[in-house]
Enzyme design. Sequence first.
Site, short mmCIF file in Angstrom:
data_model
loop_
_atom_site.label_atom_id
_atom_site.label_comp_id
_atom_site.label_asym_id
_atom_site.label_seq_id
_atom_site.Cartn_x
_atom_site.Cartn_y
_atom_site.Cartn_z
N LYS A 127 0.83 -1.22 0.00
CA LYS A 127 0.00 0.00 0.00
C LYS A 127 0.86 1.26 0.00
O LYS A 127 0.56 2.22 -0.70
CB LYS A 127 -0.90 0.03 1.25
CG LYS A 127 -1.93 -1.07 1.30
CD LYS A 127 -2.76 -0.99 2.57
CE LYS A 127 -1.98 -1.32 3.84
NZ LYS A 127 -1.53 -2.73 3.92
N GLY A 157 3.73 -0.60 8.87
CA GLY A 157 5.06 -0.34 8.37
C GLY A 157 4.94 -0.12 6.88
O GLY A 157 4.85 -1.07 6.12
N HIS A 158 4.91 1.13 6.48
CA HIS A 158 4.67 1.42 5.06
C HIS A 158 5.97 1.90 4.43
O HIS A 158 6.53 2.92 4.80
CB HIS A 158 3.56 2.45 4.91
CG HIS A 158 2.24 1.92 5.37
ND1 HIS A 158 1.14 2.71 5.61
CD2 HIS A 158 1.84 0.65 5.63
CE1 HIS A 158 0.13 1.95 6.00
NE2 HIS A 158 0.52 0.69 6.02
P1 IMP Z 1 -1.07 -5.72 16.41
O1 IMP Z 1 -1.78 -4.91 15.39
O2 IMP Z 1 0.31 -5.23 16.72
O3 IMP Z 1 -1.90 -5.93 17.65
O4 IMP Z 1 -0.85 -7.19 15.82
C1 IMP Z 1 -1.93 -8.04 15.51
C2 IMP Z 1 -1.65 -8.85 14.25
O5 IMP Z 1 -1.64 -7.97 13.13
C3 IMP Z 1 -0.30 -9.56 14.25
O6 IMP Z 1 -0.44 -10.76 13.51
C4 IMP Z 1 0.59 -8.59 13.47
O7 IMP Z 1 1.68 -9.24 12.86
C5 IMP Z 1 -0.40 -8.09 12.45
N1 IMP Z 1 -0.05 -6.76 11.92
C6 IMP Z 1 -0.22 -5.57 12.55
N2 IMP Z 1 0.19 -4.57 11.77
C7 IMP Z 1 0.62 -5.12 10.62
C8 IMP Z 1 1.14 -4.59 9.40
O8 IMP Z 1 1.29 -3.38 9.20
N3 IMP Z 1 1.45 -5.50 8.43
C9 IMP Z 1 1.27 -6.82 8.61
N4 IMP Z 1 0.78 -7.37 9.71
C10 IMP Z 1 0.46 -6.52 10.72
MG MG Z 2 3.76 -3.31 6.08
#
Ligand code: IMP
Ligand code: MG
Length: 399
Positions: free
Chosen positions: A11, A35-36
Amino acid sequence: MIGLQWGDEGKGKIVDYLAGGFDAVGRFSGGSNAGHTVVIGRRKHTFHLLPSGALKGKELLIGAGVTVDPVVLRDELSLLRADLRSRLMVDARCSLVTPQDKELDRSLERMRGASSIGTTKRGIGPSYALRALRLSPRVSDLVDGFDYASLSELYRRLSVDPAGLIVWADESRELLGRLSGDVGARVVDIDEKGGSALFEGSQGTLLDLIHGSYPYVTSTHTLASYIPAGLGIPPSLAGKSMGVAKAYTTRVGGGPFPTEIEGPVAEKLRSLGNEYGATTGRPRRVGWLDLVALKYAVRLNGISELALTKVDVLSQVGEFKACVAYQHEGSESSDFQSALSHLPDVEPVYDSPFNLRGGTYGHRLSTDGRKLVDYLEAQLKTEVKLVSYGEERSKTIEL
Ligand code: IMP
Ligand code: MG
């Protein structure tokens, strides 16, 4: 711009590519778990909180649905030129992530043990949970005053040391006071003046708190339908959504992943695609394209236009497989929603319509790219508008 898989669809790159055509770019949900990554020339920029259009000199908007970690915000802003920094507005209603929320995130993950979610440990879950408990400080509270005693007492009851909370608040107050505003009203204003804004989702459809692979999801709403709610604008203003999908699938963190693969092909996808989490550095789990899941995401978001990313990576693997159904207890289904309750146990049914040749890309679509685009358009009944074949901004083809 909505991610149609488990996040990391690319994205950031697509938003950066398209941002030039808009007056403002913004975010409407999530937080610094995102993380973009944007690559310009040899320089790589990863944004966790700032909208990916930050480098295009656009007006930047962080809507009320985002949870803001002021420490991350300060760090990311310091990377921008001063004139770009002053172009950011953060909604006064945004909840904040405290240092204690991050501690709580780590401690909840430890509690879950083997079935941990694999969160980014950015405090996202606790912050949104405290919002629901009506105990989370918002940007406006930090500026105008907040009852830190109740929040400290809650943290104590949850065995998290509240020390440092007041200092944290003092350190963030001035910055947030300067940036705070009404993003919803600003978007309406931009629209009334004939302007336009681009909003990027964070994470992906399958990580949506309600419609994703619960409980292995994030704590927010990742769907297009949340754009107006997260910003505080009428749904009629929200316009159309473009979906972003990677030519294969990745997932970082725990939870079911029907088309996951291991072995040499997986290794190749991971290394060629640089499939390591932009926020945590963790190796991403990789697998084939999952059309069952993708069709669900297209339907949930009402997607009619698609951006397809990492076609070059898939091309170099040579082989192409797409999951067209799930098999479970002797029967086949292509309904993702009904498979959600037993997703860890389904067996993917694959279609291998063609092999890929790994041809080179220029400003025209390669033979491989064309095959993929035609196949996806037929399968998803959606138009592919953009094809990305490399991380640099320039490696994008408009169809
Ligand atoms: P949280 O959003 O940190 O609570 O993580 C919950 C789930 O969402 C985990 O499996 C993370 O690896 C996943 N996740 C959160 N943000 C991202 C992202 O930007 N990219 C990919 N996976 C994400
Ligand atoms: Mg990402």
